[in-house]
Design an enzyme around this catalytic site. Sequence first.
Site, PDB file in Angstrom:
ATOM      1  N   THR A 108       0.824  -1.217   0.000  1.00  0.00           N
ATOM      2  CA  THR A 108       0.000   0.000   0.000  1.00  0.00           C
ATOM      3  C   THR A 108       0.859   1.270   0.000  1.00  0.00           C
ATOM      4  OG1 THR A 108      -1.622  -1.234   1.267  1.00  0.00           O
ATOM      5  CG2 THR A 108      -1.901   1.146   1.224  1.00  0.00           C
ATOM      6  N   LYS A 129       7.808   2.347  11.312  1.00  0.00           N
ATOM      7  CA  LYS A 129       8.017   2.730  12.717  1.00  0.00           C
ATOM      8  C   LYS A 129       8.707   1.645  13.540  1.00  0.00           C
ATOM      9  CE  LYS A 129       3.757   1.275  12.135  1.00  0.00           C
ATOM     10  NZ  LYS A 129       2.713   1.660  11.224  1.00  0.00           N
ATOM     11  N   VAL A 168       5.550   8.262  12.030  1.00  0.00           N
ATOM     12  CA  VAL A 168       4.591   8.642  13.082  1.00  0.00           C
ATOM     13  C   VAL A 168       3.565   9.588  12.469  1.00  0.00           C
ATOM     14  CG1 VAL A 168       4.267   9.751  15.321  1.00  0.00           C
ATOM     15  CG2 VAL A 168       6.371   8.479  14.860  1.00  0.00           C
ATOM     16  N   GLY A 185       1.494   9.255   9.974  1.00  0.00           N
ATOM     17  CA  GLY A 185       1.248   9.224   8.527  1.00  0.00           C
ATOM     18  C   GLY A 185       1.585  10.541   7.863  1.00  0.00           C
ATOM     19  N   ILE A 195       0.952  13.555   8.820  1.00  0.00           N
ATOM     20  CA  ILE A 195       1.069  14.733   9.691  1.00  0.00           C
ATOM     21  C   ILE A 195       2.535  15.112   9.863  1.00  0.00           C
ATOM     22  CG2 ILE A 195       0.553  15.706  11.962  1.00  0.00           C
ATOM     23  CD1 ILE A 195      -1.439  13.459  12.382  1.00  0.00           C
ATOM     24  N   GLY A 244      -7.780  -0.298   4.501  1.00  0.00           N
ATOM     25  CA  GLY A 244      -6.320  -0.252   4.365  1.00  0.00           C
ATOM     26  C   GLY A 244      -5.616   0.539   5.454  1.00  0.00           C
ATOM     27  N   ASP A 266       1.403  -0.461  18.026  1.00  0.00           N
ATOM     28  CA  ASP A 266       1.752   0.527  17.006  1.00  0.00           C
ATOM     29  C   ASP A 266       1.906   1.917  17.653  1.00  0.00           C
ATOM     30  OD1 ASP A 266       1.702   1.394  14.010  1.00  0.00           O
ATOM     31  OD2 ASP A 266       0.122   2.601  14.915  1.00  0.00           O
ATOM     32  N   LYS A 291       5.288   4.477  18.165  1.00  0.00           N
ATOM     33  CA  LYS A 291       5.260   5.877  17.728  1.00  0.00           C
ATOM     34  C   LYS A 291       5.582   6.835  18.878  1.00  0.00           C
ATOM     35  CE  LYS A 291       2.055   4.920  13.936  1.00  0.00           C
ATOM     36  NZ  LYS A 291       0.634   4.764  13.598  1.00  0.00           N
ATOM     37  N   GLY A 343      -3.182   5.387   5.930  1.00  0.00           N
ATOM     38  CA  GLY A 343      -3.724   5.413   4.576  1.00  0.00           C
ATOM     39  C   GLY A 343      -2.628   5.639   3.546  1.00  0.00           C
TER      40      GLY A 343
HETATM   41  N1  HSE Z   1      -2.036   0.862  11.372  1.00  0.00           N
HETATM   42  C1  HSE Z   1      -1.538   2.200  11.494  1.00  0.00           C
HETATM   43  C2  HSE Z   1      -2.694   3.085  11.964  1.00  0.00           C
HETATM   44  C3  HSE Z   1      -1.005   2.666  10.193  1.00  0.00           C
HETATM   45  O1  HSE Z   1      -3.829   2.629  11.939  1.00  0.00           O
HETATM   46  O2  HSE Z   1      -2.461   4.206  12.373  1.00  0.00           O
HETATM   47  C4  HSE Z   1      -0.192   3.896  10.255  1.00  0.00           C
HETATM   48  O3  HSE Z   1       0.953   3.730  11.041  1.00  0.00           O
END
Ligand code: HSE
Length: 401
Positions: free
Chosen positions: A11, A100, A127, A129, A131, A182, A196, A200, A297
């Site tokens: 992706t 990450k 961290v 996405g 931003i 996704g 996750d 971060k 995303g």
């Molecule tokens: N799975 C992560 C989320 C993807 O949902 O934020 C981005 O790091």
Amino acid sequence: MINVAVLGYGTIGAGVVAVLQTNADSIEKKAGERIVVKRILDLRDFPGDPNQDKVVHDYKVIEEDDDIQIVVECMGGVEPAYTFVKTALLQGRSVATSNKELVAKHGAELISIAEEKRGNFLFEASVGGGIPIIRPLTQCLTADVIEEISGILNGTTNYMLTKMEDEGMAFDEVLKEAQDKGYAELHPEADIEGYDACRKIAILTSLAHGKQLDFEDIHTEGITHITSEDFLYAQKMNKCIKLLGKSWVKEGKLYALVCPMLIDKYHPLAGVKGVFNAIFVHGNMVDDTMFYGQGAGKYPTASAVAADVVDCVKHMGTHIKIIWEPEKLELSDFGEFSRQYFVRMPYEVPMEDIMEAFGPVEQVEVEGVKEKAFITGVMKEKEYMKAAKRFDTILGMIRID
Ligand code: HSE
């Protein structure tokens, strides 16, 4: 012309290729060079894909191609990403990554190799996405002492909590929806168990304090125990439930924590809905700041990676200094930290027993739920744990931020 190799055509990798190719002209103007995706590493073939001829299955092809100056890593996971990235940096190439796990575990080392070889190791997308948060922390806020970082750092769980709160959707149903869109990690536990978000906040805290915070040291809880009743109580208390990754300094001590928390509905993070992430940063000079955008995303994340590629091009032969030393950043025992807790117990538990264990509490009642629910006074985490151990029937506890 600058040639780029992209590792991983999933992706995010496919998103980065699409961004670099779709915006090639405007990116060229900003970078001062044409950026061309020369090779793509993936185990799979992509018949019919416009970039199918660029796909290779063996990293050696990229390693031995002297025309490649920048490597983009979007494979995820620590290995083989670590080996490939380290090799590329040791060859004097620059690397941009969205990974990450890799950054949280090996960030300090990879930055120091990049510095030694006059290359760059950039990881804005690791961290939040799309931003911008890594650059603000390492550049714009560099004159401040960072006293707090509180982030909604996982898009999947924020999407889930929002749907559960606003539409009363069930946990499994909403997880499936996030996966279909996704947003989710390969293994759902990484999102819903908080792993996750943990990586971060470890990255952000390491950058804020310039030393290595090992993510294993951060107490981490996910959202799997959050129920629809919790949202009813939250509403009654004028609060909302958010999975927060936090680190903060109190009386000279540094704490970090990942868990669902009840925050006031007027807190700036309360309005962050759906897949959006936000990171609230308090500096001792700048005061409160907040960074907001899509935390997961394809294109939001790819946009941040592609911007790192542009920065690598603009700084060819010059290292962009990032302070993140390998020295371990020690956390204080969060058992010593004091706060209030929202606790739910079966209706049958006598109030006298509750007050004997927790001290004075404020009861919370919602229509249609027959339970004993209450907010404790301010108490240390270890005192809460000790009191909670006296009951084998606690239905749920959420910390109040
Ligand atoms: N799975 C992560 C989320 C993807 O949902 O934020 C981005 O790091």
